[in-house]
Design an enzyme around this catalytic site. Structure first.
Site, PDB file in Angstrom:
ATOM      1  N   ARG A 157      -6.029   4.185  -7.885  1.00 13.65           N
ATOM      2  CA  ARG A 157      -7.492   4.200  -7.832  1.00 13.65           C
ATOM      3  C   ARG A 157      -8.030   2.778  -7.653  1.00 13.65           C
ATOM      4  O   ARG A 157      -8.987   2.378  -8.300  1.00 13.65           O
ATOM      5  CB  ARG A 157      -8.073   4.831  -9.093  1.00 13.65           C
ATOM      6  CG  ARG A 157      -7.816   6.327  -9.231  1.00 13.65           C
ATOM      7  CD  ARG A 157      -8.396   7.092  -8.073  1.00 13.65           C
ATOM      8  NE  ARG A 157      -8.361   8.545  -8.261  1.00 13.65           N
ATOM      9  CZ  ARG A 157      -8.445   9.417  -7.288  1.00 13.65           C
ATOM     10  NH1 ARG A 157      -8.541   8.989  -6.035  1.00 13.65           N
ATOM     11  NH2 ARG A 157      -8.424  10.704  -7.524  1.00 13.65           N
ATOM     12  N   ASP A 169      -5.107   6.183  -4.269  1.00 11.39           N
ATOM     13  CA  ASP A 169      -4.848   7.599  -4.545  1.00 11.39           C
ATOM     14  C   ASP A 169      -4.885   7.893  -6.044  1.00 11.39           C
ATOM     15  O   ASP A 169      -4.854   6.992  -6.895  1.00 11.39           O
ATOM     16  CB  ASP A 169      -3.485   8.005  -3.984  1.00 11.39           C
ATOM     17  CG  ASP A 169      -3.523   8.158  -2.472  1.00 11.39           C
ATOM     18  OD1 ASP A 169      -4.622   8.060  -1.908  1.00 11.39           O
ATOM     19  OD2 ASP A 169      -2.460   8.363  -1.868  1.00 11.39           O
ATOM     20  N   GLU A 184      -8.722  13.605   7.507  1.00 12.14           N
ATOM     21  CA  GLU A 184      -9.814  14.372   8.085  1.00 12.14           C
ATOM     22  C   GLU A 184      -9.295  15.338   9.149  1.00 12.14           C
ATOM     23  O   GLU A 184      -9.701  16.494   9.219  1.00 12.14           O
ATOM     24  CB  GLU A 184     -10.855  13.427   8.693  1.00 12.14           C
ATOM     25  CG  GLU A 184     -11.454  12.447   7.700  1.00 12.14           C
ATOM     26  CD  GLU A 184     -12.531  13.104   6.849  1.00 12.14           C
ATOM     27  OE1 GLU A 184     -13.715  12.938   7.161  1.00 12.14           O
ATOM     28  OE2 GLU A 184     -12.163  13.804   5.877  1.00 12.14           O
ATOM     29  N   LYS A 236      -7.510  -4.929  -5.118  1.00 12.93           N
ATOM     30  CA  LYS A 236      -6.190  -5.298  -4.610  1.00 12.93           C
ATOM     31  C   LYS A 236      -6.084  -6.808  -4.432  1.00 12.93           C
ATOM     32  O   LYS A 236      -5.079  -7.421  -4.814  1.00 12.93           O
ATOM     33  CB  LYS A 236      -5.924  -4.595  -3.276  1.00 12.93           C
ATOM     34  CG  LYS A 236      -5.798  -3.078  -3.368  1.00 12.93           C
ATOM     35  CD  LYS A 236      -5.474  -2.477  -2.001  1.00 12.93           C
ATOM     36  CE  LYS A 236      -5.315  -0.972  -2.081  1.00 12.93           C
ATOM     37  NZ  LYS A 236      -4.960  -0.369  -0.761  1.00 12.93           N
ATOM     38  N   ASP A 262       0.853  -1.187   0.000  1.00 11.90           N
ATOM     39  CA  ASP A 262       0.000   0.000   0.000  1.00 11.90           C
ATOM     40  C   ASP A 262       0.894   1.243   0.000  1.00 11.90           C
ATOM     41  O   ASP A 262       2.102   1.150   0.246  1.00 11.90           O
ATOM     42  CB  ASP A 262      -0.897  -0.037   1.242  1.00 11.90           C
ATOM     43  CG  ASP A 262      -1.835   1.145   1.299  1.00 11.90           C
ATOM     44  OD1 ASP A 262      -2.331   1.551   0.244  1.00 11.90           O
ATOM     45  OD2 ASP A 262      -2.047   1.670   2.407  1.00 11.90           O
TER      46      ASP A 262
END
EC number: 7.6.2.1
Length: 806
Positions: free
Chosen positions: A466, A353, A199, A472, A113
């Site tokens: 994306r 991402d 966040e 995955k 990742d």
């Protein structure tokens, strides 16, 4: 001759076969002389069962117990490694399973990742874009922003407040305040908590401008991306998300200006999010509210119905702007990926991402080098044609031909070819991957998947952006099913990585800032990505070498053990007479030869750990299960056959002299077997001592202690009259055998002859290694005195390094 059950260590099997043999022999005796053919068949059957009992020791049953002990005890070395300790979280590595230690030394593909794995997952609000204008840095006042990138043709202060209000309210952050202790209030600074560091970074950025609407008596927690907000009688809908999710929901004429900023920030390596809003009329609000209530009350397909209502609401929205958050690269992440590439491993980055952001990170962590030629299979590259599948097929064929021309033989030594040819990298996004995996049946391009796999196998690195969590896992499963069944490893830190961690052969979780879901579902967990380097190149390498040597050594010593027994049958009329005493048969694998190989499989370091981590190319020498191929197996087999033949016939030729004692007494068959067994135990133990390169006090204790225990046991077993034995065959045999000088000389001579090929091979290897070292430093000897001193220092340093490894 009847073979009794007490001669066999596996008592249950021995009793079973003994009952069979006795039953068949009883039937044999009950038959009359007229049934000669049936008697012959029964005799052959009983002989077969007897030999099966006699030669069952060639199957190393005790090896399974030793292997399990080695895996379980060996896993503690990972947990005890101080280099895996992280002071920030005050934790080290954790082993959740011990069955995969050797797999760490055979990894072919690494799937990782990006966020929280390659990066710190420590977000910092950098800049934002409102109505196409860039704002970087903030003033101390709450009346606006600063540092725009041009004159404002459309400046509306309410627009800025609307953007900041969206950041302040549309999130999943919880606010925690410190309670007063014993009447003394603590710091009034608010603490933010969220499952996503993005966040928190956005909320902290917004707090620099506006004050969050916060009630100390309640917790501010928004559970979805959509927020209903009433202000001045208007009903506003705020939405925040990735550009690929927000742009289709906003008006087209508002996209271009913001899109340019988003792409520029992505190229700089920033994480981007877009913010949009929509004003809803009161009548529409009531209608939507009724639809949501009906969807929530539905007994069937509740989630699908609610999703449909949300999709209907989130249309024709107004784009406000976008945010940019920086996520720093982890310490030594680039060095780790470089080491994995040098070790011949293929590294794939699977991330959700944006492509530009992930691409920038891949360059920063050296997944892609400056000379790496990138092959792109993304939405942008296939949207040039009306039929996406046709364009995709063209690109796949083009890339495949290009790589075939670069690697014409699809080489077996592809790992070495990477350093000799142009390096290629592949970039693919989630939508294109779905098109490849779910191509239509009527399309002529139904071989997308096979062509795509051919391209991936010839690329040194692959970036998948994306990606959804399910995608995955699909990629890992697709690579697992390749020809040759390559070993896959997945590493991640969040709950979205659990699917690929569970799908791969070896799963590694990072104890990051997104919880412990990945660490709990993994086989191994480490604090940082940099620890993967030592885990694979050092621990994985050593674990594989140890377990491979353990397995081969067990077959070797058992073949040495049973071959003299087999040869003995040619000299005893195939009467199933055992060569060794029952106690020796039982104790050989349990006591005499078990501890040395167990200690070797736990402590051996044939190469120093520092050398393994500093030279990743050593990992390639054991890749592809190199130590358990046919060649090494035949070597161990021929070595065992040679030594077993020396054991038996060497003792046999010595026994050509009828008397070996000074008083002219004649040795019997039990003395013959004891001499063979003594030579056997000493030879296989000393063979392991010759293979040992890393000596500790434990190795010395178990090797020399095992030999001493054998001698002590033999004296003890044959020096006492045991009342529970009907026949005392070994009484005083060992002591009487060692009273003869001829026997001592015979044992020493046979041990030396058996080990001579191994000793000769070790000497030749050392000579060759030393000559290669001298050739390496020979050019320095012709230089100045400074070079000469440098040469001497390098030789001394190399010698000390080898001595430390031994």
């Amino acid at each position: 001759m009847c073979v009794k059950a007490k001669y066999v260590p596996k008592v249950d099997d021995a009793i079973y076969w003994a009952v069979w043999i006795n039953c068949v022999r009883f039937l044999f005796r009950s038959l009359g002389p007229e049934n000669l053919l049936l008697k012959g068949v029964l005799k052959m059957f009983t002989d077969f069962l007897s030999f099966m009992v006699l030669f069952n020791f060639i199957i190393p049953v005790s090896m399974y117990v030793t292997v399990e002990m080695q895996k379980f005890l060996g896993s503690f070395f990972i947990s005890w490694d101080k280099d895996f300790y992280d002071e920030e979280i005050n934790e080290g590595a954790l082993v959740n399973t011990s069955d995969l230690n050797e797999e760490l030394g055979q990894v072919d593909y690494v799937f990782t990742d990006k966020t929280g794995t390659l990066t710190e997952n420590s977000m910092e609000f950098v800049e934002c874009c409102i109505d196409g204008h860039r704002y970087k840095g903030v003033t101390q006042e709450a009346d606006g922003l600063s540092q725009t990138d041009g004159p404002l043709t459309y400046f509306d202060k309410n627009r800025e407040e609307l953007f900041l209000r969206a950041l302040s309210l549309c999130h999943t952050v919880e606010i925690k305040t410190n309670d007063a202790v014993d009447g003394a209030p603590e710091s009034s600074e608010l603490a933010y908590m969220s499952s996503s560091p993005d966040e928190i970074a956005l909320v902290k950025g917004a707090t620099l401008i506006v004050t969050c609407y916060y009630n100390p008596n309640t917790s501010l927690k928004i559970l979805s991306q959509v927020l209903w907000f009433f202000i001045l009688g208007d009903i506003l809908l705020f939405c925040k998300g990735a550009d690929s999710a927000v742009f289709p929901r906003v008006q087209n004429h508002e996209i271009e200006l913001t899109k340019a900023h988003v792409e520029r920030n992505a190229v700089d390596g920033y994480r981007t999010l877009c913010v949009a809003f929509k004003e809803i009329a009161p009548d529409d609000y009531e209608r939507i509210d009724r639809q949501l209530i009906e969807a929530k009350m539905a007994l069937q397909d509740r989630e699908e119905k609610m999703e449909k209502v949300f999709d209907d609401i989130e249309t024709n929205m107004n784009l406000i702007g976008a945010t940019a958050v920086e996520d720093k690269l982890q310490d030594q992440a680039a060095e780790t990926i470089e080491a994995l590439h040098a070790a011949g491993l293929k590294v794939w980055v699977l991330t959700g991402d944006k492509m530009e952001t992930a691409k920038s990170t891949c360059y920063a962590c050296r997944l892609f080098q400056t000379n790496t030629e990138l092959l792109e299979l993304t939405t942008k590259t296939i949207e040039e044609c009306e039929r996406k599948e046709d364009r995709l097929h063209e690109l796949l064929i083009e890339y495949c031909k290009k790589l075939r021309h670069e690697f014409p033989k699809g080489s077996r030594n592809l790992k070495k070819a990477w350093t000799e040819h142009q390096e290629y990298g592949l970039i693919i996004d989630g939508s294109t991957l779905s098109l490849i995996l779910n191509s239509s049946q009527d399309s002529s391009s139904n071989n997308y998947k096979s062509v795509f796999l051919q391209i991936c196998m010839k690329c040194t690195a692959v970036l998948c952006c994306r990606m959804a969590p399910l995608q995955k896992a699909q990629i890992v499963r697709m690579v697992k099913n390749l020809k040759g069944s390559p070993i896959t490893l997945s590493i991640g830190d969040g709950a979205n990585d659990v699917s690929m961690i569970l799908e791969s052969h070896v799963g590694i979780g990072i104890k990051g800032k997104e919880g412990r879901q990945a660490a709990r579902n993994s086989d191994y967990s480490v604090p940082k990505f940099k620890h993967l380097k030592k885990l694979l190149l050092a621990h994985g390498h050593l674990y594989y070498v140890r377990i491979a040597h353990l397995v081969q050594y067990f077959f070797y010593k058992n073949l040495c053990f049973i071959l003299p027994q087999f040869l003995y049958q040619f000299f005893c009329g195939f009467s199933q007479q055992p060569l060794y005493d029952a106690a020796y048969l039982t104790m050989y694998n349990i006591c005499f030869t078990s501890l040395p190989i167990l200690a070797y499989s736990l402590l051996e370091q044939h190469i120093n750990i520092d050398a393994l981590t500093s030279d990743p190319r050593l990992y390639m020498k054991i890749s592809g299960n190199a130590m358990l191929q046919l060649g090494p197996f035949l070597y161990w087999t021929f070595l065992a056959a040679f030594e077993g033949t020396v054991f038996f016939f060497g003792t046999y030729f010595i026994f050509q002299t009828s008397s070996l004692e000074e008083n002219a007494k004649v040795y019997g068959n039990w003395t013959f077997g004891t001499i063979v067994f003594t030579v056997l135990v000493f030879t296989v133990t000393l063979k392991l001592a010759l293979d040992t390169r890393f000596w500790t006090w434990i190795n010395h204790f178990v090797i020399w202690g095992s030999l001493a225990f054998y001698v002590f046991f033999s004296f003890f077993w044959g020096g006492i009259v045991w009342p529970f034995l009907k026949q005392q065959r070994m009484y005083f045999v060992f002591a009487q055998m060692l009273s003869s000088v001829s026997t001592w000389l015979a044992i020493i001579l046979l041990i030396f002859i058996s080990l001579f090929p191994e000793i000769l091979l070790i000497v030749l290897k050392n000579v060759r290694r030393r000559s290669a070292r001298l050739q390496h430093v020979k050019p320095l000897l012709t230089g100045s005195s400074l070079n000469f001193h440098f040469c001497i220092k390098s030789i001394v340093k190399t010698s000390l390094s080898n001595a430390g490894g031994k």
